[in-house]
Design a protein around this motif. Structure first.
Motif, mmCIF file in Angstrom:
data_model
loop_
_atom_site.group_PDB
_atom_site.id
_atom_site.type_symbol
_atom_site.label_atom_id
_atom_site.label_comp_id
_atom_site.label_asym_id
_atom_site.label_seq_id
_atom_site.Cartn_x
_atom_site.Cartn_y
_atom_site.Cartn_z
ATOM 1 N N ILE A 1 0.805 -1.223 0.000
ATOM 2 C CA ILE A 1 0.000 0.000 0.000
ATOM 3 C C ILE A 1 0.840 1.276 0.000
ATOM 4 C CG2 ILE A 1 -1.675 1.356 1.336
ATOM 5 C CD1 ILE A 1 -3.040 -1.369 1.944
ATOM 6 N N ARG B 1 -14.406 -6.015 4.806
ATOM 7 C CA ARG B 1 -14.073 -5.083 3.724
ATOM 8 C C ARG B 1 -14.840 -5.369 2.450
ATOM 9 N NH1 ARG B 1 -8.560 -7.551 4.190
ATOM 10 N NH2 ARG B 1 -8.507 -9.144 2.590
ATOM 11 N N THR C 1 -16.689 -2.336 0.429
ATOM 12 C CA THR C 1 -16.578 -1.975 -0.982
ATOM 13 C C THR C 1 -17.935 -2.069 -1.664
ATOM 14 O OG1 THR C 1 -15.958 -4.244 -1.471
ATOM 15 C CG2 THR C 1 -14.179 -2.666 -1.243
ATOM 16 N N TRP D 1 -8.940 -5.159 -3.601
ATOM 17 C CA TRP D 1 -8.793 -5.002 -2.172
ATOM 18 C C TRP D 1 -9.172 -6.273 -1.414
ATOM 19 C CZ3 TRP D 1 -11.975 -1.872 1.801
ATOM 20 C CH2 TRP D 1 -11.173 -1.601 2.907
ATOM 21 N N THR D 2 -10.177 -6.976 -1.905
ATOM 22 C CA THR D 2 -10.665 -8.124 -1.144
ATOM 23 C C THR D 2 -9.887 -9.395 -1.453
ATOM 24 O OG1 THR D 2 -12.364 -8.392 -2.811
ATOM 25 C CG2 THR D 2 -13.010 -7.325 -0.770
#
Lengths: 641, 361
Positions: free
Chosen positions: A11, A568, A572, A639-640
């Motif tokens: 990140i 998460r 999203t 992201w997942t």
């Protein structure tokens, strides 16, 4: 631990790149400010807009000669028009040479009560009767009945197609594969956008309104029916087959009865969606309560808008309660059924024969008091609370809206496009970058680049507010059963309400500005996001939370380090849905001072020479929607995983 | 363990040879079920068929659930198919009624190859000849017990009055009298499975298939239901094919037991054959913990008479279960003679009996 450590290390690098891009943007913005912004005045047109206008004129001119219109679109319009007119003749409009509709208020109230009694029981029947009488007392009987007629007509047609299609999609994998993406597209498309192209083919009026409504209302019916059929347990179907049932027998005796409850839920969703859309369709001249609200909003007459909005709410509550209660298994005693039937028959006869039972008596009326009350409250609020409301408004406007809008709308178009494509590439790779580039190209082509950027800025601000609300309230609900029990019904009610209704109190509080439109969008979109996040937090395994507590985490640590990261996917999804919902309020926002694309669409409906521009603005909204939807989905995937 | 004795005394009437003296009701020959888009290529190739499940999966992506299974079921027999999860037993039983379409092989039912039946004939067979009891019951939640039981008759077109009569009969038979008007969600798991049983019996089928019907029930209820099935088997005398993953259930119920592993038959035989002469280490390991004295009969432990044996002791049949013989053998001061139809097959003395009983401890 490895799984957690890897993205953590990535990140910062990516954040650095993003930071670099934004910094470069800011610097270039300072240099190139107000250069190449592709601005267009409110009354200014591009060749594309003029061309659409000429297409519109040509279509108008050939409407009665071109065979495609003569034998296809006009036929559809005529059939639907006939149907709607027929329903209106029954309960809403003077008809068959009579000064009043066939069934007057007493008859309608009796039928509403009887139907509710039969499918939903005594309490709901009482609610229905009280609700309908209240509509009359508000002095909005005819408007309400117009809205109800259009809603019912659209629902009947939507179900006529939707339920068989849903059954088909439930039974056949192939049909399901074909229908799912179409329905997905219909649902991600901002709802009010297809009003404009429809008017091109079906003219302005009840027929177009009904068609728009049924396009909006049919997907839930199809989807939920298919889902209901699919979720009948496999072993039940297998047991029926093992006894030698034919496909038809299995469908009629096993699948449909088992799926009944869920299908009724689909009918409920369809009715609520239809009611919401019928009120919006006032923009294309649909009769009814929506029209009253639109007119009042345009003259900033909060009292009248509130009265009509209240009527929409009452209608929504009655329809929702009746169809929700209809999912339960119940049987009415025979005497009650026939008794009710008899009473209803007599009431319908009276309302056909006697004027007092046909026209709602105008002597008893509370509508004007409601209007006066609402106006007085509004004035009081505007006089006494400006410190709070204006303070909040000015804060959000100067901290969030203005900077973002300045950055997006005052940069040269190629700079913004470059930044968006670069960010898309970082989020979703080459594919996302290509999709974004194509969407941006279309935006430029519509000639409404700057309007689109202003709308984008408001949309992003609204989405940020939705996510803040969503995380705060969602986490609270996810962690506390009591909060959930208390808040969830409010959210449910919020989702049931037609979108228009929100505008009235918000308009009263903040008067007509960009900010008002943003708040309306937040109010519209927040319930969905909150619910998704609350469910996501709740779905985090209690064992994990317990383990975290046992290790001595504080509540804050548990939320930040365990529950939010594990939820998460929900986060999203909430962001994606929040965006879509916010975007679908853009047009409605156009009514209360949002300007930009929303205003372009609204103006396109009302002024002939702006028609082409309005249509282009509709396309721009859809394209924005497609781009943001793809981007959030790509981000979610990244992201997942 | 009294349950095991219950079965043994029932089974004592018949022995293995009896199952082969009559024409089978069901005769399964070289049955294959392969899942995957290339299933027919797999069964057409002897080379692919000889691969193990895992190798086949790796090479073709196809999953062979049932691999070349053969067996016969005799009229009135309780035939148990036993295997662990993933062994293909549930697929096998679904193939028998073509709820799952077999890829290759034959299934002869009363002389007719079911795989050649068209859709209508298959429906006829399902309506009149077979019925099935499912692990998760498969009841219709929107119908009462009576309407669930009558469902099979309803789709056959039996008039309402007759349907009601017959439903009541089978409801009484399975012990659900008084619950006719209840809905499935108002009943316990055991009661729901009784409804499933009644529904299967209502059509008066020739063969009943049970797909792990009691796996979802708690142990006490399961024992009741097993006894119930034994009782029904005795009362109605129907052929039954029973799928289970529970060895003690298999031994308790089965006239004969087929053990499946990885889609293939490992061994077919009566309970005492499986325990007395396991076909391979897999079966041996399986039956290791079975109390042998409850299952083995004297023929498995007898020895040829030695010259010094005194042959005027008591006589017992070779089908006598060891634990039933313990008292007589240990009580007698001479070896017990094992005799069938007057012929001396062997003798059993204290050491043979103690060998079995001690081996268990």
């Amino acid at each position: 631990m490895v799984a957690v450590a890897v993205p953590r290390r990535q990140i910062p690098r990516k954040a650095l790149i993003v930071g670099g891009i934004v910094l470069a943007w800011l610097v270039l913005w300072l240099v190139f400010r107000n250069v190449g912004t592709l601005a267009l005045d409110a009354s200014e047109l591009t060749p594309l807009h003029r061309w659409i206008n000429s297409v519109n004129d040509a279509v108008g001119a050939s409407r009665n000669s071109n065979p495609v219109f003569l034998y296809f679109f006009n036929e559809i319009r005529l059939v639907i028009d006939e149907f709607v007119t027929f329903v209106q003749a029954l309960i809403a409009q003077p008809s068959f040479g009579r000064p009043v509709p066939v069934i007057g208020w007493l008859g309608v109230v009796a039928i509403a009560g009887f139907v509710s009694l039969a499918v939903a029981g005594w309490r709901v029947a009482l609610l229905a009767v009280a609700g309908f009488v209240f509509l009359g007392l508000q002095g909005l009987w005819q408007e309400s009945m117009d809205t109800l007629s259009l809603t019912l007509a659209a629902v009947v047609i939507a179900l006529l197609f939707g339920i068989p299609l849903g059954i088909w999609a439930g039974l056949s994998d192939r049909a399901n594969r074909i229908m799912t993406p179409v329905l997905d597209f219909m649902q991600t498309m901002p709802t009010f956008v297809y009003l404009a192209p429809l008017t091109l083919f079906f003219l302005i009026g009840p027929a177009s309104a009904t068609i728009a409504t049924l396009i909006y209302a049919a997907p839930p019916a199809i989807r939920i029916t298919a889902h209901a059929i699919r979720s009948v347990p496999h072993n039940t179907v297998e047991a029926s087959e093992s006894l030698g049932a034919t496909r038809k027998q299995t469908l009629l005796k096993v699948l449909l009865p088992s799926a009944r409850k869920t299908i009724v839920l689909g009918v409920n969703q369809t009715i609520m969606a239809a009611l919401s859309m019928v009120t919006i369709a006032a923009l294309i001249d649909a009769p009814g309560l929506g029209k009253t609200v639109v007119k009042a909003l345009q003259t900033l007459d909060v009292g009248t808008a509130f009265n009509a909005g209240l009527a929409i709410v009452v209608l929504a509550i009655v329809l929702d309660r009746v169809t929700t209660a209809a999912t339960e298994r119940r049987s009415l005693p025979r005497w009650a059924f026939f008794g009710g039937f008899g009473v209803t028959g007599v009431a319908v006869y009276f309302s056909y024969t006697y004027l007092w039972a046909a026209e709602f008596p105008s002597e008893v009326e509370i509508g004007s008091s409601i209007r006066k009350g609402a106006t007085a409250v509004t004035e009081w609020v505007q006089d006494s609370l400006p410190v709070i409301t204006n303070g909040f408004k000015d804060f959000v406007t100067s901290v969030l809206i203005n900077p973002l809008q300045a950055l997006l709308a005052e940069s040269p178009w190629f700079l913004v496009a470059l930044v968006i494509v670069a960010l898309s590439f970082l989020i979703g790779g080459v594919r996302a970058a290509v999709v974004s580039a194509a969407c941006l190209g279309v935006l430029v082509a519509t000639g409404l680049w700057q309007d689109a950027m202003i709308t984008l800025a408001s949309t992003l601000v609204a989405t940020i507010l939705v996510m803040i609300l969503g995380v705060v309230v969602g986490v609270w609900m996810g962690r506390s059963r009591r909060a959930d029990r208390f808040i969830r019904p409010i959210l449910d009610a919020g989702q049931v309400m037609p979108a228009f209704v929100y505008l009235v109190p918000i308009l009263a509080l903040f008067s007509a500005t960009r900010f008002t439109a943003i708040i309306a969008a937040v109010v519209f979109a927040a319930p969905v996001a909150i619910k998704i996040i609350a469910d996501g937090i709740r779905a985090v395994s209690p064992a994990t939370v317990e383990a975290s507590t046992a290790l001595g985490s504080s509540s804050w640590q548990t939320i930040v380090k365990v529950q939010l990261p594990m939820a998460r996917r929900a986060l999203t999804l909430a962001a994606n849905q929040g965006l879509i919902y916010v975007l679908s309020m853009v047009v409605v926002g156009g009514l209360v001072g949002a300007g930009a694309l929303g205003y372009d669409v609204v103006a396109g409906f009302s002024q002939g020479q702006l028609y082409g521009k309005g249509l282009a603005a509709g396309v721009a909204i859809v394209v924005l929607g497609v781009m943001l939807d793809r981007l959030t989905q790509a981000a979610a995937k990244r992201w997942t995983n | 363990m009294c349950a095991v004795r219950n079965k043994q005394s029932r089974n004592g009437r018949r022995n293995r040879s009896e199952w082969f003296g009559v024409d089978p009701v069901i005769s399964v020959g070289n049955l294959w079920k392969v899942f995957g888009s290339n299933a027919s290529q797999v069964v057409a190739s002897d080379e692919l068929k000889s691969l193990s499940r895992q190798e086949l999966m790796d090479r073709t992506g196809a999953v062979a659930a049932v691999r070349g299974v053969d067996f016969d079921v005799a009229p009135g027999e309780m035939f148990v198919v036993m295997g662990l999860s993933g062994s293909g037993k549930s697929t096998l039983v679904r193939c028998l009624t073509r709820l799952v379409e077999p890829t290759a092989g034959t299934i002869m039912f009363e002389g007719e190859n079911i795989l050649e039946a068209d859709a209508k004939r298959l429906r006829d067979l399902r309506r009149n000849k077979f019925s099935m009891v499912f692990q998760h019951f498969g009841l219709l939640p929107h119908r009462t017990v009576a309407d669930n039981v009558g469902y099979g008759l309803e789709i056959r077109g039996v008039p309402r009055a007759k349907r009601g009569e017959r439903s009541q009969e089978v409801i009484d038979l399975v012990g659900l009298t008084g619950y006719e008007k209840s809905y499935p969600d108002q009943l316990s798991g055991g009661m729901q499975q009784r409804v499933g049983l009644a529904r299967a019996l209502a059509g008066d089928p020739d063969v009943l298939f049970f797909d792990e019907p009691f796996s979802a029930l708690d142990p006490l209820i399961r024992r009741d239901m097993q006894s119930e099935v034994i009782r029904l088997h005795r009362e109605v005398g129907k052929t039954m094919v029973f799928i289970t993953h529970d060895l003690s259930e298999a031994l308790k119920l089965g006239d004969r037991i087929l053990i499946m592993r990885d889609g293939q038959v490992v061994q077919v035989g009566t309970g005492d054959e499986l325990v007395g002469a396991p076909a391979d280490d897999y079966v041996r390991d399986f039956v290791k913990d079975v109390p042998r004295s409850h299952v083995l009969t004297l023929k498995w432990i007898m020895r040829p008479p030695r010259p010094d044996d005194e042959l005027d002791g008591p006589e017992l049949s070779p089908e006598t279960v060891v634990r039933e013989a313990v008292r007589s053998v240990l009580g007698a001061d001479k070896p017990v003679k094992v005799v069938r139809d007057g012929e001396l097959l062997g003798v059993v003395a204290d050491e043979e009996i103690l060998g079995v009983v001690a081996g268990e401890v």
